[in-house]
Scaffold this active site. Structure first.
Site, short mmCIF file in Angstrom:
data_model
loop_
_atom_site.label_atom_id
_atom_site.label_comp_id
_atom_site.label_asym_id
_atom_site.label_seq_id
_atom_site.Cartn_x
_atom_site.Cartn_y
_atom_site.Cartn_z
CB SER A 26 97.06 94.75 92.73
OG SER A 26 97.03 95.57 93.87
CG ASP A 68 97.02 99.52 95.30
OD1 ASP A 68 96.16 100.35 94.97
OD2 ASP A 68 96.74 98.34 95.60
CG ASP A 101 94.30 97.53 92.00
OD1 ASP A 101 95.09 97.89 92.88
OD2 ASP A 101 93.49 96.61 92.16
CG ASP A 114 92.49 97.84 95.41
OD1 ASP A 114 93.70 98.17 95.49
OD2 ASP A 114 92.13 96.65 95.35
#
Length: 458
Positions: free
Chosen positions: A103, A248, A250, A252
């Protein structure tokens, strides 16, 4: 296989996922064991995997696939993707899934986010504890069990266009006015997904850092840190843009900046999206975690919805989304959950709703959002403490005797009064207490914040 007998999984298996430094804490041999344990624990006959742009991600994902296939599961690899694209694949294919990403963490980290079919979360209480126990046993030398089925297949499938089409089917953008939008991908996975989705929206995109690069050469892909959205803020002003979006690593989570370059709070974004979805689904339930602004439940009630307050954390919110059939849920950390997206969090769908709301009326974003930002808030303030529980007890004792003050323990300690409230909650992984304060006036906010911090840091 390397010697894993000394593997310290207590440092790697977190509350909701697996995360650690590569290769010291997480390597391909461990990933193989996690793949086998994932299949053993879930009983999955087929799974789907995806990974982000970190240099270690393809190897970890491939090792996990070998472990899963070795236990008889067929593996569909969708390759480079955002975490919400992996959730989409899990939902639309009906498969358990694993996403390889750390992440927003720095480049030397990686991790695994796992889910059951339909993007149902796996956390400590929903299978992760059992997965860890199996990996620890096998790493200690017990060896993998005999597979119950013949070795599974491993196939590749590109789902980016299906993912983009699904998101675009959920938001009507056909009549919006022309907009200029700066998008900061932070060298993360929205550098892949933003062109696929936003490239089909009738807006002008000004791209920042779309090159996929897991070393994050420009800034960390963590927009929750104000230092990491400075480039976006400057670009919005320099380009006279209507809106700025930051994702961010990743992708999500989505963070929003208005036309002045000022950050819009995730609570205000939650309220805005809630209003839109309540107009489509009157009387629905909307979830908000207990750190979002009190404006969120006020707005939900004003628009005929039922607000439900939840603990912090995606596994809790997704379970509550399922239990209550909520249409939407939002967190202070800019995670946004949608019933029409398998109850999972997706930053890109949240971005589409903000674009649609802004483009369907003439007002600037700062004016539009003013109705959803009613109270000053402190943001999250972290303090290192020796004993979190005794500190919480001292704060409770200090405030609970005051007239008109109530307390609850849904997640840490929440103390509420007519004109202010605060939440003080322990970190899941560090000896920290996290403080969030909100009040009707800035002077009250500052007074309560300082009073709590004096107690916490004594």
């Amino acid at each position: 296989m390397s010697d894993l007998s000394g593997a310290d999984l207590s440092a790697v298996v977190k509350a909701y996922d697996v995360r650690g430094v590569v290769p010291e804490q997480l390597n391909e041999d461990l990933a193989l064991l996690f793949g086998a344990a994932f299949v053993e624990t879930t009983g999955a006959e087929a799974i789907v995997t995806g990974h982000d742009m970190r240099s270690s991600s393809p190897g970890l994902a491939a090792a996990f696939a070998r472990g899963a296939a070795g236990q008889g599961a067929d593996v569909t690899e969708i390759g480079l993707c955002s975490t919400d694209e992996l959730y989409f694949a899990s939902g639309t294919l009906g498969l358990a899934g694993a996403m390889f990403t750390a992440s927003h963490n720095p480049a030397r980290y990686n991790g695994i986010k796992m889910c059951r079919p339909g993007a149902a979360p796996i956390g400590q209480d929903t299978g992760l504890r059992e997965i860890r126990a199996l990996v620890e046993r096998w790493a200690a030398g017990e060896g993998l069990p005999e597979p119950r089925r013949p070795e599974g297949s491993v196939v590749r499938r590109d789902m980016l266009e299906e993912y983009a089409s699904h998101l675009l089917s959920l938001v009507d953008l056909s009549g919006i006015r022309p907009l200029r939008i700066v998008v900061d991908a932070g060298n993360g996975m929205s550098g892949l997904t933003a062109p696929a989705v936003l490239g089909k929206v009738p807006v002008e995109i000004v791209p920042l850092y779309f090159e996929l690069d897991g070393t994050f050469p420009h800034h960390e892909a963590n927009p929750l840190n104000p230092a990491n959205i400075v480039d976006l803020q400057n670009a919005v002003r320099e380009n006279a843009a209507d809106l700025g979006l930051a994702f961010d690593g990743d992708a999500d989570r989505c963070f929003v900046v208005d036309e002045r370059g000022e950050a819009v709070t995730p609570s205000a974004v939650t309220a805005l999206i809630a209003v839109r979805l309540l107009a489509e689904h009157p009387g629905s339930t909307v979830l908000h975690n207990l750190i979002t602004s009190r404006t969120v439940p006020e707005v939900v009630r004003e628009h005929g919805g039922t607000p439900i307050r939840t603990r912090v954390g995606h596994s809790f919110i997704k379970a509550e989304m399922n239990r209550t059939n909520a249409v939407f849920g939002g967190e202070h950390s800019a995670h946004y959950y949608f019933r029409d997206f398998y109850n999972a969090d997706t930053g890109m769908l949240a971005a589409l709703h903000v674009i649609a709301a802004l483009g369907s009326q003439p007002e600037a974003l700062s004016g539009l959002m003013r109705r959803y930002q009613r109270m000053p808030a402190s943001g999250e303030i972290n303090s290192t403490v020796r004993d979190t529980q005794s500190t919480l007890a001292a704060v409770r004792e200090h405030f609970s005797a005051r007239p008109g003050v109530t307390t609850d323990d849904l997640d840490g300690l929440t103390v509420s009064a007519p004109t202010w409230w605060f939440n003080l909650r322990p970190s899941n992984t560090e000896p920290l207490l996290r403080l969030n304060v909100e009040a009707t006036e800035s002077s009250t906010l500052n007074r309560i914040r300082d009073e709590v911090l004096t107690l916490v840091r004594a």
